[in-house]
Design a protein around this motif. Structure first.
Motif, PDB file in Angstrom:
ATOM      1  N   LEU A 179       0.792  -1.430  -0.008  1.00 57.22           N
ATOM      2  CA  LEU A 179      -0.070  -0.401   0.047  1.00 57.22           C
ATOM      3  C   LEU A 179       0.992   1.189   0.032  1.00 57.22           C
ATOM      4  O   LEU A 179       2.040   1.336   0.614  1.00 57.22           O
ATOM      5  CB  LEU A 179      -0.941   0.192   1.099  1.00 57.22           C
ATOM      6  CG  LEU A 179      -2.157  -0.923   1.287  1.00 57.22           C
ATOM      7  CD1 LEU A 179      -2.652  -0.697   2.734  1.00 57.22           C
ATOM      8  CD2 LEU A 179      -3.132  -0.481   0.306  1.00 57.22           C
ATOM      9  N   THR A 180       0.238   2.188  -0.824  1.00 55.39           N
ATOM     10  CA  THR A 180       0.960   3.703  -0.631  1.00 55.39           C
ATOM     11  C   THR A 180       0.177   4.363   0.013  1.00 55.39           C
ATOM     12  O   THR A 180      -1.119   4.447  -0.654  1.00 55.39           O
ATOM     13  CB  THR A 180       1.195   4.055  -1.848  1.00 55.39           C
ATOM     14  OG1 THR A 180       2.523   3.171  -2.566  1.00 55.39           O
ATOM     15  CG2 THR A 180       2.123   5.637  -1.754  1.00 55.39           C
ATOM     16  N   ILE A 181       0.402   5.133   1.131  1.00 57.53           N
ATOM     17  CA  ILE A 181      -0.732   6.122   1.668  1.00 57.53           C
ATOM     18  C   ILE A 181      -0.225   7.454   1.760  1.00 57.53           C
ATOM     19  O   ILE A 181       0.740   7.801   1.821  1.00 57.53           O
ATOM     20  CB  ILE A 181      -0.692   5.641   3.413  1.00 57.53           C
ATOM     21  CG1 ILE A 181      -0.786   4.167   3.431  1.00 57.53           C
ATOM     22  CG2 ILE A 181      -1.586   6.365   4.272  1.00 57.53           C
ATOM     23  CD1 ILE A 181      -0.564   3.397   4.826  1.00 57.53           C
ATOM     24  N   LEU A 182      -1.407   8.397   1.281  1.00 53.18           N
ATOM     25  CA  LEU A 182      -1.186   9.720   1.431  1.00 53.18           C
ATOM     26  C   LEU A 182      -2.261  10.256   2.185  1.00 53.18           C
ATOM     27  O   LEU A 182      -3.585  10.154   2.149  1.00 53.18           O
ATOM     28  CB  LEU A 182      -1.510  10.314  -0.149  1.00 53.18           C
ATOM     29  CG  LEU A 182      -0.516   9.708  -0.806  1.00 53.18           C
ATOM     30  CD1 LEU A 182      -0.863   8.602  -1.872  1.00 53.18           C
ATOM     31  CD2 LEU A 182      -0.021  10.751  -1.917  1.00 53.18           C
ATOM     32  N   HIS A 183      -1.849  11.011   3.283  1.00 51.57           N
ATOM     33  CA  HIS A 183      -2.728  11.612   4.281  1.00 51.57           C
ATOM     34  C   HIS A 183      -3.197  13.189   3.936  1.00 51.57           C
ATOM     35  O   HIS A 183      -2.300  13.971   3.420  1.00 51.57           O
ATOM     36  CB  HIS A 183      -2.238  11.697   5.661  1.00 51.57           C
ATOM     37  CG  HIS A 183      -2.298  10.488   6.216  1.00 51.57           C
ATOM     38  ND1 HIS A 183      -3.253   9.553   6.647  1.00 51.57           N
ATOM     39  CD2 HIS A 183      -1.051   9.838   6.574  1.00 51.57           C
ATOM     40  CE1 HIS A 183      -2.683   8.494   6.872  1.00 51.57           C
ATOM     41  NE2 HIS A 183      -1.415   8.610   7.167  1.00 51.57           N
ATOM     42  N   ASP A 184      -4.518  13.775   3.844  1.00 49.74           N
ATOM     43  CA  ASP A 184      -4.810  15.085   3.802  1.00 49.74           C
ATOM     44  C   ASP A 184      -4.238  15.624   2.414  1.00 49.74           C
ATOM     45  O   ASP A 184      -3.629  16.480   2.131  1.00 49.74           O
ATOM     46  CB  ASP A 184      -4.344  15.651   4.782  1.00 49.74           C
ATOM     47  CG  ASP A 184      -4.642  17.073   4.906  1.00 49.74           C
ATOM     48  OD1 ASP A 184      -5.843  17.335   4.400  1.00 49.74           O
ATOM     49  OD2 ASP A 184      -4.043  18.153   5.465  1.00 49.74           O
ATOM     50  N   GLN A 220     -11.228  17.057  -1.411  1.00 50.08           N
ATOM     51  CA  GLN A 220     -10.347  16.758  -0.370  1.00 50.08           C
ATOM     52  C   GLN A 220     -10.396  15.387  -0.012  1.00 50.08           C
ATOM     53  O   GLN A 220     -11.971  14.842   0.205  1.00 50.08           O
ATOM     54  CB  GLN A 220     -10.428  17.664   0.730  1.00 50.08           C
ATOM     55  CG  GLN A 220      -9.321  17.539   1.872  1.00 50.08           C
ATOM     56  CD  GLN A 220      -9.498  18.492   2.972  1.00 50.08           C
ATOM     57  OE1 GLN A 220      -9.556  19.799   2.612  1.00 50.08           O
ATOM     58  NE2 GLN A 220      -9.138  18.209   4.025  1.00 50.08           N
ATOM     59  N   ILE A 221      -9.423  14.591   0.224  1.00 45.67           N
ATOM     60  CA  ILE A 221      -9.470  13.112   0.724  1.00 45.67           C
ATOM     61  C   ILE A 221      -8.624  13.032   1.912  1.00 45.67           C
ATOM     62  O   ILE A 221      -7.329  13.505   2.106  1.00 45.67           O
ATOM     63  CB  ILE A 221      -8.709  12.301  -0.461  1.00 45.67           C
ATOM     64  CG1 ILE A 221      -9.883  12.242  -1.544  1.00 45.67           C
ATOM     65  CG2 ILE A 221      -8.908  10.731   0.088  1.00 45.67           C
ATOM     66  CD1 ILE A 221      -9.416  11.293  -2.492  1.00 45.67           C
ATOM     67  N   ASP A 222      -9.076  12.855   3.079  1.00 48.44           N
ATOM     68  CA  ASP A 222      -8.590  12.594   4.318  1.00 48.44           C
ATOM     69  C   ASP A 222      -7.272  11.807   4.355  1.00 48.44           C
ATOM     70  O   ASP A 222      -6.265  12.028   4.759  1.00 48.44           O
ATOM     71  CB  ASP A 222      -9.608  12.333   5.436  1.00 48.44           C
ATOM     72  CG  ASP A 222     -10.603  13.565   5.700  1.00 48.44           C
ATOM     73  OD1 ASP A 222     -10.292  14.670   5.449  1.00 48.44           O
ATOM     74  OD2 ASP A 222     -11.614  13.279   6.164  1.00 48.44           O
ATOM     75  N   THR A 223      -7.778  10.598   3.748  1.00 49.66           N
ATOM     76  CA  THR A 223      -6.741   9.492   3.685  1.00 49.66           C
ATOM     77  C   THR A 223      -6.932   8.669   2.378  1.00 49.66           C
ATOM     78  O   THR A 223      -7.949   8.189   2.196  1.00 49.66           O
ATOM     79  CB  THR A 223      -6.694   8.546   4.860  1.00 49.66           C
ATOM     80  OG1 THR A 223      -6.507   9.392   6.094  1.00 49.66           O
ATOM     81  CG2 THR A 223      -5.564   7.517   4.727  1.00 49.66           C
ATOM     82  N   LEU A 224      -5.882   8.572   1.811  1.00 54.44           N
ATOM     83  CA  LEU A 224      -5.902   7.722   0.434  1.00 54.44           C
ATOM     84  C   LEU A 224      -5.086   6.465   0.463  1.00 54.44           C
ATOM     85  O   LEU A 224      -3.767   6.623   0.666  1.00 54.44           O
ATOM     86  CB  LEU A 224      -5.552   8.489  -0.744  1.00 54.44           C
ATOM     87  CG  LEU A 224      -6.039   7.949  -2.163  1.00 54.44           C
ATOM     88  CD1 LEU A 224      -7.330   7.551  -2.374  1.00 54.44           C
ATOM     89  CD2 LEU A 224      -5.530   9.036  -3.374  1.00 54.44           C
ATOM     90  N   LEU A 225      -5.766   5.226   0.440  1.00 53.56           N
ATOM     91  CA  LEU A 225      -4.722   4.112   0.136  1.00 53.56           C
ATOM     92  C   LEU A 225      -4.906   3.707  -1.162  1.00 53.56           C
ATOM     93  O   LEU A 225      -5.829   3.307  -1.819  1.00 53.56           O
ATOM     94  CB  LEU A 225      -5.277   3.119   1.122  1.00 53.56           C
ATOM     95  CG  LEU A 225      -5.672   3.555   2.615  1.00 53.56           C
ATOM     96  CD1 LEU A 225      -6.295   2.304   3.303  1.00 53.56           C
ATOM     97  CD2 LEU A 225      -4.310   3.903   3.284  1.00 53.56           C
ATOM     98  N   ILE A 226      -3.515   3.382  -1.673  1.00 54.70           N
ATOM     99  CA  ILE A 226      -3.408   3.027  -3.138  1.00 54.70           C
ATOM    100  C   ILE A 226      -2.681   1.767  -3.283  1.00 54.70           C
ATOM    101  O   ILE A 226      -1.549   1.724  -2.614  1.00 54.70           O
ATOM    102  CB  ILE A 226      -2.873   4.169  -4.034  1.00 54.70           C
ATOM    103  CG1 ILE A 226      -3.514   5.178  -3.799  1.00 54.70           C
ATOM    104  CG2 ILE A 226      -2.754   3.590  -5.365  1.00 54.70           C
ATOM    105  CD1 ILE A 226      -2.662   6.727  -4.714  1.00 54.70           C
ATOM    106  N   SER A 227      -3.110   0.763  -3.884  1.00 52.83           N
ATOM    107  CA  SER A 227      -2.345  -0.410  -4.682  1.00 52.83           C
ATOM    108  C   SER A 227      -2.462  -0.663  -5.872  1.00 52.83           C
ATOM    109  O   SER A 227      -3.069   0.207  -6.550  1.00 52.83           O
ATOM    110  CB  SER A 227      -2.840  -1.707  -3.807  1.00 52.83           C
ATOM    111  OG  SER A 227      -4.079  -2.191  -4.210  1.00 52.83           O
ATOM    112  N   ASN A 228      -1.749  -1.604  -6.412  1.00 55.38           N
ATOM    113  CA  ASN A 228      -1.610  -1.782  -7.781  1.00 55.38           C
ATOM    114  C   ASN A 228      -3.158  -2.200  -8.292  1.00 55.38           C
ATOM    115  O   ASN A 228      -3.423  -2.113  -9.509  1.00 55.38           O
ATOM    116  CB  ASN A 228      -0.975  -2.882  -8.202  1.00 55.38           C
ATOM    117  CG  ASN A 228       0.590  -2.686  -7.801  1.00 55.38           C
ATOM    118  OD1 ASN A 228       1.244  -2.665  -6.456  1.00 55.38           O
ATOM    119  ND2 ASN A 228       1.401  -2.049  -8.685  1.00 55.38           N
ATOM    120  N   SER A 229      -3.958  -2.723  -7.167  1.00 55.90           N
ATOM    121  CA  SER A 229      -5.289  -3.276  -7.738  1.00 55.90           C
ATOM    122  C   SER A 229      -6.488  -2.539  -7.218  1.00 55.90           C
ATOM    123  O   SER A 229      -7.556  -2.907  -7.556  1.00 55.90           O
ATOM    124  CB  SER A 229      -5.125  -4.711  -7.222  1.00 55.90           C
ATOM    125  OG  SER A 229      -5.143  -4.891  -5.944  1.00 55.90           O
TER     126      SER A 229
END
Length: 323
Positions: free
Chosen positions: A61-66, A77-86
């Motif tokens: 997972l790649t995590i981006l906050h705020d 606006q997205i408070d927390t975004l979790l990204i994976s390949n799928s």
């Protein structure tokens, strides 16, 4: 991997500067105290969610906050975004108190608190809209999107969540912060097909970081003429320290400081704009000498442009306004 940490919201820092300089009995004091209290509570809840996310295996997972991303003529606006390949999981944080009843069929949530009833827009719908906007944003930059599974985190530990209509949508998407692991793992197991290559995922993260635009409150209606000017005493917090030779002295408690003006300069740049002349800063700090002010400013990381009377000062790279 955490690609973007959550920082203290800029609204908190600005509201603190405003409250510091509003007179004690000012009619708008309570207004800004309420704004600051709400922002601090929300930030506290978001940090609690961040803690529980930090306990999850980040290897996939790649995590981006705020994040705050431009979209058409506005921002989303997205408070927390979790990204994976799928898979992409946007998480919206809500620090609501009291009893919360979700009615997704009517796109609303009802809060019962202290004998009062209040209707809010459905947080599930809100995070779905954010997911749709992010998908359109990525498409506009020629990126294929994996599936989206938006979630809503209720970050107030004292809140009571109710699902009167037994909606599957509410059961699947709404949770208390400690339950984040048990909400995302089933989705990670469900979506195994990789849509994004590793290079594309890295490009998306770089794009989001580059496009992120922090929110700043509108200060046009601030009562500037009623804000107190001067240097705040670090000891007793009285405003109006005197410059005595190479240090500041507090007339109220007698405390002395060599660098109390640094915090005052940050207040000026936060409230009045990121550019100032020697004359404007002298007036704000309460100093009469042009040369004394110039020597003081030369020791700080401030960028300058122009010459003599037309010279302006702006914060340098290490003169941070946001910490």
């Amino acid at each position: 991997m955490i690609a973007k940490n959550r920082l203290i919201p800029r609204e908190i820092i600005i509201y603190e500067a405003i409250l510091k300089r509003l007179p004690l009995n000012h009619p708008r004091k309570a207004e800004f105290e309420n704004k600051l209290s709400l922002k601090r509570a929300g930030y506290k809840g978001e940090k609690e969610l961040d803690y529980h996310i930090s306990q999850i295996d980040h290897s996939k997972l790649t995590i981006l906050h705020d994040l705050r991303i431009p979209y058409n003529d506005t921002h989303f606006q997205i408070d927390t975004l979790l990204i994976s390949n799928s898979l992409i999981i946007p998480v919206d944080s809500k620090y609501y108190a009291g009893t919360l009843e979700f009615y997704p069929e009517f796109n609303q949530m009802i809060q019962y608190l202290n004998g009062n009833e209040k209707v809010y827009p459905d947080p599930i719908l809100q995070t779905k809209i954010q997911a749709r906007q992010l998908k359109a944003f990525l498409k506009s930059h020629q990126f294929s999107s994996p599936p989206f599974e938006p979630l809503v985190a209720i970050t107030n530990s004292q809140a009571l969540i109710k699902n009167p209509t037994q909606s599957n949508e509410v059961s699947q998407r709404v949770f208390k912060s400690p339950g984040i692991f048990y909400k995302i793992v089933p989705y990670l197991e469900k979506y195994q097909k990789e849509i994004l290559t590793d290079p594309d995922l890295k490009k998306i993260v770089k794009l989001l970081l580059r496009k992120h635009t922090p929110y700043l409150p509108n200060l046009k209606e601030l009562p500037y003429s009623e804000l107190q000017k001067g240097v705040e005493c670090p000891a007793c917090h009285a405003i109006g320290m005197e410059r005595l030779h190479s240090q500041w002295g507090c007339r109220k408690c007698g405390f002395t400081s060599k660098d109390a003006h640094v915090a005052a300069l940050k207040d000026y740049f936060l409230l009045y704009g990121h550019s100032a002349t020697n004359s404007q800063l002298r007036d704000f700090l309460g100093i009469s000498s042009i040369h004394q002010t110039r020597r003081m400013l030369s020791k700080l990381d401030l960028n300058t442009s122009g010459e003599l009377k037309g010279r302006t000062y702006t914060p340098g790279k290490t003169f941070s306004l946001w910490d």
